[in-house]
Scaffold this motif. Structure first.
Motif, mmCIF file in Angstrom:
data_model
loop_
_atom_site.group_PDB
_atom_site.id
_atom_site.type_symbol
_atom_site.label_atom_id
_atom_site.label_comp_id
_atom_site.label_asym_id
_atom_site.label_seq_id
_atom_site.Cartn_x
_atom_site.Cartn_y
_atom_site.Cartn_z
ATOM 1 N N THR A 400 -6.469 -5.725 57.595
ATOM 2 C CA THR A 400 -6.791 -5.275 56.242
ATOM 3 C C THR A 400 -6.074 -6.149 55.221
ATOM 4 N N ILE A 401 -6.449 -5.981 53.967
ATOM 5 C CA ILE A 401 -5.800 -6.761 52.911
ATOM 6 C C ILE A 401 -4.848 -5.816 52.179
ATOM 7 N N ILE A 402 -3.573 -6.189 52.178
ATOM 8 C CA ILE A 402 -2.585 -5.353 51.494
ATOM 9 C C ILE A 402 -2.393 -5.960 50.102
ATOM 10 N N THR A 403 -2.998 -5.314 49.119
ATOM 11 C CA THR A 403 -3.041 -5.891 47.770
ATOM 12 C C THR A 403 -1.795 -5.588 46.944
ATOM 13 N N GLN A 404 -1.009 -4.615 47.390
ATOM 14 C CA GLN A 404 0.177 -4.216 46.619
ATOM 15 C C GLN A 404 1.346 -3.958 47.571
ATOM 16 N N THR A 405 2.568 -4.105 47.069
ATOM 17 C CA THR A 405 3.706 -3.771 47.920
ATOM 18 C C THR A 405 4.248 -2.390 47.575
ATOM 19 N N LYS A 406 3.826 -1.898 46.418
ATOM 20 C CA LYS A 406 4.147 -0.496 46.099
ATOM 21 C C LYS A 406 3.022 0.071 45.243
ATOM 22 N N VAL A 407 2.928 1.381 45.215
ATOM 23 C CA VAL A 407 1.835 2.036 44.492
ATOM 24 C C VAL A 407 1.897 1.671 43.009
ATOM 25 N N GLY A 408 0.748 1.256 42.452
ATOM 26 C CA GLY A 408 0.669 0.981 41.016
ATOM 27 C C GLY A 408 1.017 -0.440 40.635
ATOM 28 N N SER A 437 -12.443 9.050 44.658
ATOM 29 C CA SER A 437 -11.203 9.782 44.434
ATOM 30 C C SER A 437 -10.550 9.408 43.100
ATOM 31 N N SER A 438 -10.062 10.429 42.403
ATOM 32 C CA SER A 438 -9.485 10.190 41.082
ATOM 33 C C SER A 438 -8.133 9.480 41.160
ATOM 34 N N ILE A 439 -7.565 9.338 42.372
ATOM 35 C CA ILE A 439 -6.264 8.649 42.439
ATOM 36 C C ILE A 439 -6.403 7.184 42.012
ATOM 37 N N TYR A 440 -7.645 6.632 42.072
ATOM 38 C CA TYR A 440 -7.819 5.218 41.728
ATOM 39 C C TYR A 440 -8.079 5.004 40.237
ATOM 40 N N LYS A 441 -8.247 6.130 39.514
ATOM 41 C CA LYS A 441 -8.558 6.011 38.069
ATOM 42 C C LYS A 441 -7.371 5.433 37.321
ATOM 43 N N ASN A 442 -7.675 4.502 36.387
ATOM 44 C CA ASN A 442 -6.653 3.865 35.545
ATOM 45 C C ASN A 442 -5.548 3.187 36.359
ATOM 46 N N LYS A 443 -5.890 2.725 37.515
ATOM 47 C CA LYS A 443 -4.928 1.990 38.346
ATOM 48 C C LYS A 443 -5.372 0.528 38.387
ATOM 49 N N PRO A 444 -4.457 -0.413 38.688
ATOM 50 C CA PRO A 444 -4.848 -1.813 38.746
ATOM 51 C C PRO A 444 -6.020 -2.025 39.726
ATOM 52 N N LEU A 445 -6.771 -3.078 39.479
ATOM 53 C CA LEU A 445 -7.912 -3.414 40.351
ATOM 54 C C LEU A 445 -7.463 -3.489 41.813
ATOM 55 N N PHE A 446 -8.291 -3.120 42.711
ATOM 56 C CA PHE A 446 -8.073 -3.211 44.173
ATOM 57 C C PHE A 446 -6.847 -2.410 44.635
ATOM 58 N N SER A 447 -6.514 -1.351 43.892
ATOM 59 C CA SER A 447 -5.324 -0.567 44.249
ATOM 60 C C SER A 447 -5.472 0.107 45.609
ATOM 61 N N ILE A 448 -4.319 0.246 46.267
ATOM 62 C CA ILE A 448 -4.276 1.004 47.517
ATOM 63 C C ILE A 448 -3.176 2.071 47.377
ATOM 64 N N PHE A 449 -3.170 3.025 48.322
ATOM 65 C CA PHE A 449 -2.117 4.058 48.307
ATOM 66 C C PHE A 449 -1.426 4.088 49.670
ATOM 67 N N GLY A 450 -0.349 4.823 49.764
ATOM 68 C CA GLY A 450 0.385 4.907 51.022
ATOM 69 C C GLY A 450 1.080 3.589 51.326
ATOM 70 N N ILE A 451 1.630 2.988 50.300
ATOM 71 C CA ILE A 451 2.272 1.681 50.467
ATOM 72 C C ILE A 451 3.641 1.698 49.774
ATOM 73 N N GLY A 452 4.610 1.068 50.398
ATOM 74 C CA GLY A 452 5.959 1.015 49.827
ATOM 75 C C GLY A 452 6.818 0.169 50.754
ATOM 76 N N ASP A 453 8.101 0.090 50.458
ATOM 77 C CA ASP A 453 9.023 -0.718 51.288
ATOM 78 C C ASP A 453 8.852 -0.382 52.760
ATOM 79 N N TYR A 454 8.729 0.924 53.025
ATOM 80 C CA TYR A 454 8.626 1.382 54.413
ATOM 81 C C TYR A 454 7.459 0.744 55.163
ATOM 82 N N SER A 455 6.394 0.379 54.448
ATOM 83 C CA SER A 455 5.215 -0.199 55.126
ATOM 84 C C SER A 455 5.548 -1.559 55.722
#
Ligand code: SAM
Length: 589
Positions: A400-408, A437-455
């Motif tokens: 997969t493509i991990i577009t972010q290292t943390k949410v947002g 899903s509304s979690i993607y509203k007003n978030k940067p393009l190609f946003s993902i969730f469940g991502i952080g240092d731990y990932s």
């Protein structure tokens, strides 16, 4: 035979044809039907009266069956409703008022008329007009075959339960014994959302879940759960009983909420039914019984409906702990505490056609079968629940493509640094922008969730939330890169391989398996959740199993997986988990 698109028995048809032909006033017709069958206001309006009279001349299927998905429409067969009513008589239940909140074709009403001979009033509510007719036709048919049976006043009301004013009947219920019986709709609010249906209560977020939980699905509930709660709130202080066929998840949730709500209900029984046989659906469901107007209780006894002499298990609250099997819990309860590490759900993108990739001949291919060129930097191997069958996993089928290292995190950098990746994502921008899903509203393009240092931790211990396999998997990095997990999985991330393996050995112990079996609900869609996993007190289990036993397990692990790990870091591990645990305990005390 059909009329208004609903079935009518030839007996009921003949009766209505023979008796309504000469009657010209709705009042006279209603009086006649009330005297004969106890049905109050058989015709709700003049139009209904004229329509039925006309329709009796044409027994064709006038109204075609509409799509009933939003109404969770699974009519209960009469064998089952009769068995349920019979079961209630064995508990010496003899109601004087029966309420069927969503009566459909009236199967529970007929079974009640057949089994309870002290009924004075029946209220059936149903949103779908053809079923209102069919209930009435079925009642006529019942009395034509059983003329000497008790005839209470029967009101079949065409209304949505959410608009029905229960106060209008509450005033009649004083000392009378009440029975709320039925099978409320089997549909979730998220399914209704996807059907753009308005068949929902007004207060959508009725459990008052807030923020991310509400958005990501914790607030997803079956409307049967809402209806059951409505019944409890309306009638808990009246003498009586509730017997509803509902999904097992509804029963679990009502019991779960009981600890907070402390409703005046008790005597909970869950009688598992075979939904495949009864409704031809693969949903775990049961008859849920409880008594109204009592001291609140918090435990439910489970039975097999077809052989309900012996309870199979007990579940519910044991002091402040919610458990699925009291017996199993007793000898593993020491494990119940707080995990020193935070369990995390894997990556969520809701864009699998673009984000789920395979590697073929050195190229990435998406699920649309497009061959794609990408820089390696943002591409990571990813595991799904079905990939966690083994105890150790070190490579993946999917990427997969991990577009972010943390949410947002801003994603502009992708265009600057990784032009091929950007070009691919940007070509499919629409797929990202139309995610529901509304979690993607007003978030940067190609946003993902469940991502952080731990990932990005190299070593992970993971479990599938969906499979009921009770084993944890060690996930190793591949080609120097951490492997990701999708959002059906839960994980702990570690920098040190030894810490990950010690944790794996602890989690795969018999003690933890027994504990998990005593707190998870196997019939839930997602059996393992963050809440469940956070209850495993790793420090306590490490203590109970002891260093010697873990060392033996490590030898077996080394032999099986050709590794050469030792116990040198065990004390550091214990120190870390105990420290975090003690800090947590301080916080909670
Ligand atoms: C699972 S079926 C069961 C019907 C009946 N209780 C039985 O056991 O055969 C659910 C019924 O609820 C009705 N229904 C759905 N939404 C409703 C609402 N908001 N108010 C009243 N009835 C509703 C459906 O039309 C359907 O007849």
């Amino acid at each position: 035979m059909k009329i208004f698109g609903t079935h009518i028995s030839s007996g009921a048809f003949d009766y209505l044809s023979n008796h309504l032909g000469q009657i010209n006033s709705i009042k006279e017709a209603n009086n006649k039907l009330y005297r004969a069958f106890g049905i109050v206001n058989f015709f709700e309006c003049e139009n209904d009266f004229q329509l039925l009279k006309k329709s009796l001349l044409l027994t064709e299927n006038i109204v075609s069956e509409s799509d009933r998905a939003e109404y969770g429409d699974f009519q209960t067969n009469s064998e089952l409703t009769n068995s349920i009513a019979y079961y209630l008589t064995t508990k010496k239940i003899q109601p004087s008022i029966v309420i069927e909140p969503t009566c459909g074709k009236g199967s529970f009403i007929i079974a009640s008329l057949a089994h309870f001979n002290k009924i004075k009033q029946v209220f059936g509510i149903e949103i779908y007009k053809p079923y209102v007719w069919e209930s009435k036709f079925n009642i006529i048919d019942f009395y034509l075959h059983n003329p000497s049976e008790n005839k209470p006043d029967i009101s079949i009301i065409h209304s949505s339960i959410f608009d029905f004013d229960f106060n209008s009947i509450l005033k009649d219920i004083k000392t009378s014994e009440l029975l709320i019986i039925g099978n409320p709709p089997w549909v979730t609010n998220s399914k209704l959302g996807s059907l753009n249906s308005s068949n929902l209560p007004e207060k959508r977020n009725y459990k008052n879940y807030s923020g991310i939980d509400a958005i990501t699905g914790r607030s997803n509930f079956d409307i049967a759960e809402y209806i059951t709660m409505m019944m409890i709130e309306q009638f808990q202080n009246k003498e009586g009983h509730v017997a509803l066929l509902v999904k097992n998840s509804v029963i679990k949730n009502i019991l779960f909420e009981q600890n907070i709500k402390k409703n005046a209900i008790s005597g909970f029984e869950k009688h598992r039914i075979d939904s495949k046989k009864e409704f031809n659906v693969s949903v775990e469901a049961s008859l849920f019984y409880f008594k109204l107007n009592t001291k609140p209780a918090y435990k439910c006894t489970e039975f097999d409906f077809y052989n309900n002499s012996e309870p199979t298990l007990n579940f519910g609250w044991l002091k402040d702990k919610f458990i699925s099997n009291t017996k199993l819990y007793i000898d593993s309860k020491e494990v119940d505490g707080l995990c020193p590490f935070e369990w995390r759900q894997g990556v969520k993108h809701d864009c699998s056609s673009i984000m789920e990739l395979e590697k073929r001949d050195g190229f990435f291919v998406n699920t649309l079968n497009e061959t794609i060129e990408l820089e390696d930097n943002l591409v990571y191997g990813i595991l799904k629940s079905s990939d966690l069958k083994d105890i150790v996993v070190g490579k993946t089928r999917k990427f997969t493509i991990i577009t972010q290292t943390k949410v947002g995190q801003e994603t502009n950098y992708i265009e600057r640094l990784f032009p091929k990746t950007f070009s691919y994502l940007n070509t499919h921008k629409k797929n990202f922008n139309t995610r529901k899903s509304s979690i993607y509203k007003n978030k940067p393009l190609f946003s993902i969730f469940g991502i952080g240092d731990y990932s990005f931790k190299p070593y992970k211990v993971a479990i599938s939330g969906l499979y009921k396999t009770f084993h944890f998997t060690l996930v190793l990095p591949h080609n120097g890169k951490p492997i990701m997990l999708d959002d059906t999985c839960y994980m702990l991330g570690f920098s040190k391989k030894e810490f990950a393996v010690y944790t794996l050995l602890i989690l795969n112990s018999d003690l933890v398996t027994r504990f998990l079996k005593s707190i998870i609900f196997l019939d839930a869609k997602r059996a393992f959740t963050k809440d469940v996993l956070m209850r495993i007190d790793l420090a306590q289990v490490a203590n109970l199993i002891g260093k010697g036993k873990i060392s033996e397990k490590l030898d077996v692990f080394n032999e099986t997986y050709n590794t050469n790990l030792n116990m040198d870091l065990w004390n550091d591990f214990i120190e870390e988990i105990s420290l975090v645990r003690n800090q947590q305990l301080e916080l909670f005390n």
